[in-house]
Design an enzyme around this catalytic site. Structure first.
Site, PDB file in Angstrom:
ATOM      1  N   THR A 198      51.355  46.467  48.745  1.00 44.35           N
ATOM      2  CA  THR A 198      50.441  47.252  47.912  1.00 44.35           C
ATOM      3  C   THR A 198      51.128  47.781  46.654  1.00 44.35           C
ATOM      4  O   THR A 198      52.342  48.014  46.662  1.00 44.35           O
ATOM      5  CB  THR A 198      49.886  48.444  48.740  1.00 44.35           C
ATOM      6  OG1 THR A 198      49.301  49.402  47.861  1.00 44.35           O
ATOM      7  CG2 THR A 198      50.980  49.147  49.528  1.00 44.35           C
ATOM      8  N   ASP A 199      50.326  48.017  45.610  1.00 47.09           N
ATOM      9  CA  ASP A 199      50.875  48.634  44.386  1.00 47.09           C
ATOM     10  C   ASP A 199      51.380  50.047  44.660  1.00 47.09           C
ATOM     11  O   ASP A 199      52.129  50.607  43.866  1.00 47.09           O
ATOM     12  CB  ASP A 199      49.833  48.644  43.253  1.00 47.09           C
ATOM     13  CG  ASP A 199      48.548  49.416  43.559  1.00 47.09           C
ATOM     14  OD1 ASP A 199      48.393  49.910  44.695  1.00 47.09           O
ATOM     15  OD2 ASP A 199      47.704  49.525  42.649  1.00 47.09           O
ATOM     16  N   GLU A 200      50.954  50.638  45.785  1.00 51.71           N
ATOM     17  CA  GLU A 200      51.335  52.033  46.060  1.00 51.71           C
ATOM     18  C   GLU A 200      52.827  52.189  46.332  1.00 51.71           C
ATOM     19  O   GLU A 200      53.358  53.296  46.287  1.00 51.71           O
ATOM     20  CB  GLU A 200      50.496  52.595  47.216  1.00 51.71           C
ATOM     21  CG  GLU A 200      49.025  52.509  46.883  1.00 51.71           C
ATOM     22  CD  GLU A 200      48.111  53.335  47.768  1.00 51.71           C
ATOM     23  OE1 GLU A 200      48.575  54.332  48.346  1.00 51.71           O
ATOM     24  OE2 GLU A 200      46.927  52.977  47.861  1.00 51.71           O
TER      25      GLU A 200
HETATM   26  P1  NAD Z   1      41.904  47.612  56.930  1.00 51.90           P
HETATM   27  O1  NAD Z   1      42.314  48.954  57.390  1.00 51.90           O
HETATM   28  O2  NAD Z   1      40.471  47.377  56.521  1.00 51.90           O
HETATM   29  O3  NAD Z   1      42.222  46.534  58.050  1.00 51.90           O
HETATM   30  C1  NAD Z   1      43.398  46.538  58.800  1.00 51.90           C
HETATM   31  C2  NAD Z   1      43.192  45.621  59.990  1.00 51.90           C
HETATM   32  O4  NAD Z   1      44.414  45.570  60.731  1.00 51.90           O
HETATM   33  C3  NAD Z   1      42.103  46.096  60.959  1.00 51.90           C
HETATM   34  O5  NAD Z   1      41.306  45.019  61.354  1.00 51.90           O
HETATM   35  C4  NAD Z   1      42.900  46.654  62.138  1.00 51.90           C
HETATM   36  O6  NAD Z   1      42.210  46.560  63.382  1.00 51.90           O
HETATM   37  C5  NAD Z   1      44.128  45.762  62.121  1.00 51.90           C
HETATM   38  N1  NAD Z   1      45.303  46.378  62.742  1.00 51.90           N
HETATM   39  C6  NAD Z   1      45.772  47.643  62.570  1.00 51.90           C
HETATM   40  N2  NAD Z   1      46.869  47.829  63.323  1.00 51.90           N
HETATM   41  C7  NAD Z   1      47.108  46.663  63.965  1.00 51.90           C
HETATM   42  C8  NAD Z   1      48.105  46.228  64.862  1.00 51.90           C
HETATM   43  N3  NAD Z   1      49.088  47.039  65.273  1.00 51.90           N
HETATM   44  N4  NAD Z   1      48.039  44.956  65.337  1.00 51.90           N
HETATM   45  C9  NAD Z   1      47.046  44.126  64.939  1.00 51.90           C
HETATM   46  N5  NAD Z   1      46.072  44.488  64.096  1.00 51.90           N
HETATM   47  C10 NAD Z   1      46.112  45.735  63.608  1.00 51.90           C
HETATM   48  O7  NAD Z   1      42.894  47.242  55.751  1.00 51.90           O
HETATM   49  P2  NAD Z   1      42.645  46.367  54.434  1.00 51.90           P
HETATM   50  O8  NAD Z   1      42.106  47.251  53.378  1.00 51.90           O
HETATM   51  O9  NAD Z   1      41.945  45.117  54.791  1.00 51.90           O
HETATM   52  O10 NAD Z   1      44.149  46.038  54.049  1.00 51.90           O
HETATM   53  C11 NAD Z   1      44.774  44.853  54.518  1.00 51.90           C
HETATM   54  C12 NAD Z   1      46.196  44.835  54.021  1.00 51.90           C
HETATM   55  O11 NAD Z   1      46.207  44.894  52.591  1.00 51.90           O
HETATM   56  C13 NAD Z   1      47.036  46.019  54.486  1.00 51.90           C
HETATM   57  O12 NAD Z   1      48.318  45.554  54.788  1.00 51.90           O
HETATM   58  C14 NAD Z   1      47.059  46.953  53.294  1.00 51.90           C
HETATM   59  O13 NAD Z   1      48.242  47.721  53.279  1.00 51.90           O
HETATM   60  C15 NAD Z   1      47.019  45.959  52.155  1.00 51.90           C
HETATM   61  N6  NAD Z   1      46.403  46.430  50.899  1.00 51.90           N
HETATM   62  C16 NAD Z   1      45.177  47.014  50.907  1.00 51.90           C
HETATM   63  C17 NAD Z   1      44.609  47.407  49.698  1.00 51.90           C
HETATM   64  C18 NAD Z   1      43.245  48.049  49.639  1.00 51.90           C
HETATM   65  O14 NAD Z   1      42.852  48.562  48.581  1.00 51.90           O
HETATM   66  N7  NAD Z   1      42.454  48.012  50.707  1.00 51.90           N
HETATM   67  C19 NAD Z   1      45.303  47.221  48.493  1.00 51.90           C
HETATM   68  C20 NAD Z   1      46.567  46.611  48.544  1.00 51.90           C
HETATM   69  C21 NAD Z   1      47.108  46.213  49.745  1.00 51.90           C
HETATM   70  P1  TYD Z   2      41.307  55.587  48.346  1.00 49.84           P
HETATM   71  O1  TYD Z   2      40.077  54.742  48.378  1.00 49.84           O
HETATM   72  O2  TYD Z   2      41.657  56.401  49.538  1.00 49.84           O
HETATM   73  O3  TYD Z   2      42.497  54.644  47.912  1.00 49.84           O
HETATM   74  P2  TYD Z   2      44.039  55.021  47.517  1.00 49.84           P
HETATM   75  O4  TYD Z   2      44.311  56.413  47.866  1.00 49.84           O
HETATM   76  O5  TYD Z   2      44.778  54.084  48.401  1.00 49.84           O
HETATM   77  O6  TYD Z   2      44.150  54.739  46.073  1.00 49.84           O
HETATM   78  O7  TYD Z   2      41.173  56.594  47.123  1.00 49.84           O
HETATM   79  C1  TYD Z   2      40.987  56.135  45.797  1.00 49.84           C
HETATM   80  C2  TYD Z   2      41.037  57.345  44.891  1.00 49.84           C
HETATM   81  O8  TYD Z   2      39.912  58.183  45.186  1.00 49.84           O
HETATM   82  C3  TYD Z   2      42.264  58.210  45.096  1.00 49.84           C
HETATM   83  O9  TYD Z   2      42.676  58.744  43.839  1.00 49.84           O
HETATM   84  C4  TYD Z   2      41.766  59.328  45.995  1.00 49.84           C
HETATM   85  C5  TYD Z   2      40.317  59.484  45.574  1.00 49.84           C
HETATM   86  N1  TYD Z   2      39.404  59.962  46.640  1.00 49.84           N
HETATM   87  C6  TYD Z   2      38.602  61.090  46.442  1.00 49.84           C
HETATM   88  O10 TYD Z   2      38.599  61.708  45.373  1.00 49.84           O
HETATM   89  N2  TYD Z   2      37.802  61.492  47.459  1.00 49.84           N
HETATM   90  C7  TYD Z   2      37.757  60.852  48.660  1.00 49.84           C
HETATM   91  O11 TYD Z   2      37.019  61.297  49.567  1.00 49.84           O
HETATM   92  C8  TYD Z   2      38.568  59.689  48.842  1.00 49.84           C
HETATM   93  C9  TYD Z   2      38.546  58.922  50.144  1.00 49.84           C
HETATM   94  C10 TYD Z   2      39.375  59.263  47.805  1.00 49.84           C
END
Ligand code: NAD
Ligand code: TYD
Length: 363
Positions: A146-148
């Site tokens: 992630t970018d985080e």
């Molecule tokens: P999500 O929370 O929607 O899904 C995570 C999935 O992993 C779920 O299906 C959960 O059941 C499964 N899981 C959790 N723990 C597990 C374990 N111990 N064993 C097997 N399965 C397990 O997450 P997402 O938003 O789809 O993110 C997917 C990946 O992308 C993550 O690694 C996250 O860090 C990364 N990512 C997400 C974002 C975003 O904005 N959502 C951005 C950048 C990177």
């Molecule tokens: P989020 O979707 O949790 O993603 P991330 O923290 O991984 O970037 O949040 C996106 C942005 O929105 C972040 O700056 C936090 C803000 N936010 C709120 O203001 N209220 C909320 O209830 C949530 C979930 C997020």
């Protein structure tokens, strides 16, 4: 995919394939109908939903190429068996929500660090099997990061070689996971690639995250809890573009490299909320200014020219992606109403109860 149209990795092990981005990857790869077989290992935590793969189940040709295993990536016995049958492992599995990592960090260490370690060890065993001729080649390992991990970026854009300065338990655990993956490339010569994606949005996004939380609350005329001044900035990436970029890096990425996957759509949270409310025809008066997230990262932004040089570009324009996403939540209320029950209510109370009670009108 190779130039002949056959997949480079015909057997994929996809972890976290019932989550938001992982399920999009699985749906999109199987819909290509290029013969790829996928095994999903997913623990089905509160964030995992087998129904996210329903479009695959609805097509007999695709469902025949999907094997679903309910299991934990931190469980060596489960992982070893399926890694032995995989040409590549794509690790989406993670605890993924910053607010939950602040409430309860331990699960993040277990999955996002220890789970990665177990997966890497399984790949290392396969590498040894390849060395003695028991299989053709070691599996490629793609770690979805992630970018985080760059931390809060006040100005400019993060590049892959910048220092990692994660600031939340979530981003710190993700940094640990990807650094471990990189160490297996350096130390053991495992074929590892890493992607760092921006804030992703689209259908099937769990309603704990900003966009789906605010859309689903607004549909029900519920309050929208905006943290702090709402001027934090995120770079938004459409889910199918994120999944496509991961597939591209899997097929074409240089071993040992890390690739930023940017959306190139930087917006303040206020701008996002304004756009959502406009599309839904709901008033700004739903928005409440609530106590800020502790350690809240102010801004994320990445340069993704390395990925562009590898031949990948996003296709979804932001306004179109956001409109399609809002419409999906309007049309799929059974999906999110099911999730916003049970455990959800406790979480919501813990995260927002006191915040909303002490909130004020957001101007
Ligand atoms: P999500 O929370 O929607 O899904 C995570 C999935 O992993 C779920 O299906 C959960 O059941 C499964 N899981 C959790 N723990 C597990 C374990 N111990 N064993 C097997 N399965 C397990 O997450 P997402 O938003 O789809 O993110 C997917 C990946 O992308 C993550 O690694 C996250 O860090 C990364 N990512 C997400 C974002 C975003 O904005 N959502 C951005 C950048 C990177
Ligand atoms: P989020 O979707 O949790 O993603 P991330 O923290 O991984 O970037 O949040 C996106 C942005 O929105 C972040 O700056 C936090 C803000 N936010 C709120 O203001 N209220 C909320 O209830 C949530 C979930 C997020």
């Amino acid at each position: 995919m190779t130039e002949t149209g056959t997949p480079r990795f015909p057997r994929l092990l996809v972890t976290g394939g019932a989550g938001f981005i992982g399920s999009c990857f699985v749906r999109d790869v199987l819909a290509r109908k290029d013969g790829t077989n996928i095994t999903v290992i997913d623990k089905l935590t509160y964030a995992g939903n087998r129904a996210n793969l329903a479009p695959v189940d609805a097509d007999p040709e695709q469902s025949a190429r999907l094997r679903f295993v309910a299991g934990d990536i931190a469980d060596q016995t489960v992982v070893a068996r399926f890694a032995a049958e995989a040409d590549a492992v794509v690790n989406f599995a993670a605890e993924s929500h910053v607010d939950r990592s602040i409430l309860d960090p331990e699960a993040f260490l277990r999955t996002d660090v220890l789970g990665v370690h177990i997966l890497l060890e399984a790949c290392r065993t396969e590498q040894e099997r390849a060395r003695v001729g028991a299989r053709a080649a070691a599996p490629r390992f793609l770690q979805v990061s992630t970018d985080e991990v760059y931390g809060s970026v006040e100005t400019g854009e993060s590049r892959e070689d910048d220092r990692l300065e994660p600031r939340s338990p979530y981003s710190s655990a993700k940094a640990g996971g990807e650094l471990l993956a990189r160490s297996y490339f350096v130390t053991y010569g495992l074929d590892v690639v890493i992607t760092r994606g921006s804030n992703t949005y689209g259908p099937y996004h769990h309603p704990e995250k900003l966009i789906p939380l605010f859309v689903t609350n607004a549909i029900d005329d519920q309050q929208l809890p905006l943290y702090g001044d709402g001027l934090q900035r995120r770079d938004w990436l459409y889910v199918a573009d994120h999944a496509g970029a991961i597939g591209h890096v899997l097929d074409h990425g240089v071993s040992g490299e890390t690739y930023n996957v940017a959306g190139n759509n930087e917006r303040t949270n206020r701008e996002i909320v304004t756009a959502l409310l406009e599309h839904l025809g709901k008033p700004w008066s739903l928005v409440r200014q609530v106590a800020d997230r502790p350690g809240h990262d102010r801004r994320y932004a990445m340069d993704s020219s390395r990925l562009a040089a590898l031949g990948w570009t996003n296709t979804m324009p932001f306004a179109q992606g956001l409109a399609a996403t809002v419409d999906w939540y309007i049309q799929n209320q059974d999906w999110w109403r099911g999730i916003k029950s049970g455990e959800w209510k406790d979480y919501y109370q813990r995260q927002y109860g006191a915040r909303l009670a002490g909130s004020r009108e957001a101007r």
